[in-house]
Enzyme design. Structure first.
Site, PDB file in Angstrom:
ATOM      1  N   TYR A 152       0.800  -1.227   0.000  1.00 28.59           N
ATOM      2  CA  TYR A 152       0.000   0.000   0.000  1.00 28.59           C
ATOM      3  C   TYR A 152       0.834   1.279   0.000  1.00 28.59           C
ATOM      4  O   TYR A 152       0.515   2.232  -0.733  1.00 28.59           O
ATOM      5  CB  TYR A 152      -0.984  -0.009   1.167  1.00 28.59           C
ATOM      6  CG  TYR A 152      -2.265  -0.745   0.835  1.00 28.59           C
ATOM      7  CD1 TYR A 152      -3.341  -0.086   0.256  1.00 28.59           C
ATOM      8  CD2 TYR A 152      -2.382  -2.106   1.069  1.00 28.59           C
ATOM      9  CE1 TYR A 152      -4.513  -0.757  -0.059  1.00 28.59           C
ATOM     10  CE2 TYR A 152      -3.541  -2.796   0.758  1.00 28.59           C
ATOM     11  CZ  TYR A 152      -4.609  -2.117   0.188  1.00 28.59           C
ATOM     12  OH  TYR A 152      -5.755  -2.798  -0.142  1.00 28.59           O
TER      13      TYR A 152
ATOM     14  N   GLU B 123      -9.250  -6.694   4.279  1.00 26.04           N
ATOM     15  CA  GLU B 123      -8.538  -7.772   3.597  1.00 26.04           C
ATOM     16  C   GLU B 123      -7.913  -8.756   4.572  1.00 26.04           C
ATOM     17  O   GLU B 123      -7.862  -9.964   4.320  1.00 26.04           O
ATOM     18  CB  GLU B 123      -7.491  -7.184   2.653  1.00 26.04           C
ATOM     19  CG  GLU B 123      -8.115  -6.541   1.418  1.00 26.04           C
ATOM     20  CD  GLU B 123      -7.225  -5.522   0.741  1.00 26.04           C
ATOM     21  OE1 GLU B 123      -5.997  -5.545   0.965  1.00 26.04           O
ATOM     22  OE2 GLU B 123      -7.753  -4.671  -0.008  1.00 26.04           O
TER      23      GLU B 123
END
Length: 406
Positions: A95, A137
């Site tokens: 990320y 997630e």
């Protein structure tokens, strides 16, 4: 928690990102792949070449930014993306890399308009959004691994059977090479396949809808061979599966994922499909007849003609044998034989007038899947018929989150 000023700046500038979504998306991927070229293995390179992935990425960022103070409003988008991320194996450590490339892309595209205040606000917003995605997630990874037979990452499956369903669609029956338990899945979900093809520098990842009811013996996907047409190159993976993968060959696969699943209530359900969009619908149909024997099911399929119409005999048989199943077929370009033997119920395209003829009313749950023009036409017709949004559900075979993007 984001401060009020950050939220204000992000919401005010989100429309600017939308306006430049394609440019930002293109620049983002240029930067990302130049910095981390191994991420090519995680993205659909055909969608990259066609420019679909780029616009979808930036549009998703816009949606999140525009609803930064109420992400529940884009819950369906978040769920769809996080399911795909789990299927692809996206990790928390990726990320920050993505965030840096995204912010740099915004700077490059907007130039002087990207003031320090705007960039700082979007950096904070991205981090907040990333934290939400990572949390969701993480739960998905845990659920996937902890279910009976579950696994994380790739698992080797061999092709037990390869069955031609039409001139362009072939089914692959897949069994785990280790012989261990298969985890269950929800009708409408998909498998993610990694194709390592001779002559290709990077792996190719594709999602394919499961096309049968959950069972303990095999997974089935039904793949359309995408031939080159109108300047669009042939599908690399679909042709690989059709032409090069044989019974006995193995494929790396991640566990079933996806949010396109039907509700378990007793309201009548209508399954509409166009072309290869029949695949998740077939999974739903085959599951419904086993688990909801009294639920009213209407199965409507649109295709060019019988030559490319997959699984037509199976659906026809179910409709003849089961009192709760009704089937209709629509061909846009029927053959002479189709006309002579009346293989279809309507010539042309599915439209609202015809839906009103074959359906008793609109008090039903609608699920639809197919090419983008088909989805737009069906969704528009159902809206005109005053079918509530919560009763209109679709699967889009595209990186886009909604049909409104296109």
């Amino acid at each position: 928690m984001l401060d009020a000023k950050t939220i204000e700046v992000v919401k005010e500038t989100a429309p600017i990102l939308k306006e430049h979504s394609q440019e930002i998306g293109e620049r983002f991927y240029e930067l990302l792949f130049s910095r981390v070229p191994e991420l090519y293995n995680m993205f659909n390179q055909t969608n990259q070449k066609r420019g679909i992935q780029q616009g979808a990425l930036a549009y998703g960022v816009y949606l999140a930014g525009a609803n930064i103070d109420n992400l529940k409003a884009v819950q369906s988008m978040v769920k769809r993306v996080t399911e795909k991320h789990r299927a692809l194996g996206v990790q928390p450590s990726q990320y920050p890399i993505v965030g840096e490339a995204l912010i740099d892309a915004v700077k490059d595209v907007l130039g002087n308009a990207a003031t320090n205040n705007i960039i700082e606000a979007w950096e904070k917003a991205y981090q907040a959004i990333a934290d939400i995605f990572i949390k969701i997630e993480s739960k998905l990874y845990q659920q996937t691994e902890q279910q009976p037979g579950g696994w994380i990452g790739n698992r080797s499956f061999y092709v037990d059977k390869k069955v031609k369903e039409s001139e362009v669609i072939t089914s692959f029956y897949l069994k785990p090479k280790d012989g261990k338990t298969l985890p269950a899945y929800k009708a409408g979900q998909y498998l993610t396949i990694q194709a390592d093809i001779d002559g290709e520098k990077y792996s190719h990842i594709r999602h394919y809808s499961l096309s049968d009811a959950p069972n303990k013996e095999y997974y089935r996907i039904s793949v359309k061979r995408e031939d080159a047409k109108e300047g669009v190159p042939a599908g690399i993976v679909s042709n690989y599966l059709h032409n090069d993968v044989s019974e006995g060959d193995t494929l790396p696969i991640t566990a079933p994922a996806g949010d396109f699943t039907y509700s378990s209530d007793k309201q009548p359900i209508v399954l509409l499909s166009g072309g290869v969009g029949i695949t998740p619908m077939m999974s739903m149909l085959n599951t419904l007849i086993k688990t909801h024997a009294e639920r009213e099911i209407t199965f409507i399929h649109a295709a060019q003609n019988s030559k490319v119409h997959a699984m037509k005999e199976h659906v026809k048989k179910l409709a003849e044998e089961l009192p709760n199943v009704t089937s209709y077929v629509c061909y846009s370009h029927p053959t002479d034989r189709d006309r002579a033997e009346k293989f279809y119920d309507k010539e042309g395209f599915v439209d609202l007038d015809w839906l009103k003829e074959v359906l008793s009313d609109n008090q039903k749950d609608f699920y639809y899947c197919g090419p983008l023009p088909f989805l737009k036409a069906i969704d528009s017709a159902l809206q005109e018929w005053d079918v509530p949004k919560e009763n209109r559900n679709y699967e889009l075979f595209s990186p886009m989150s909604t049909i409104e993007e296109a």
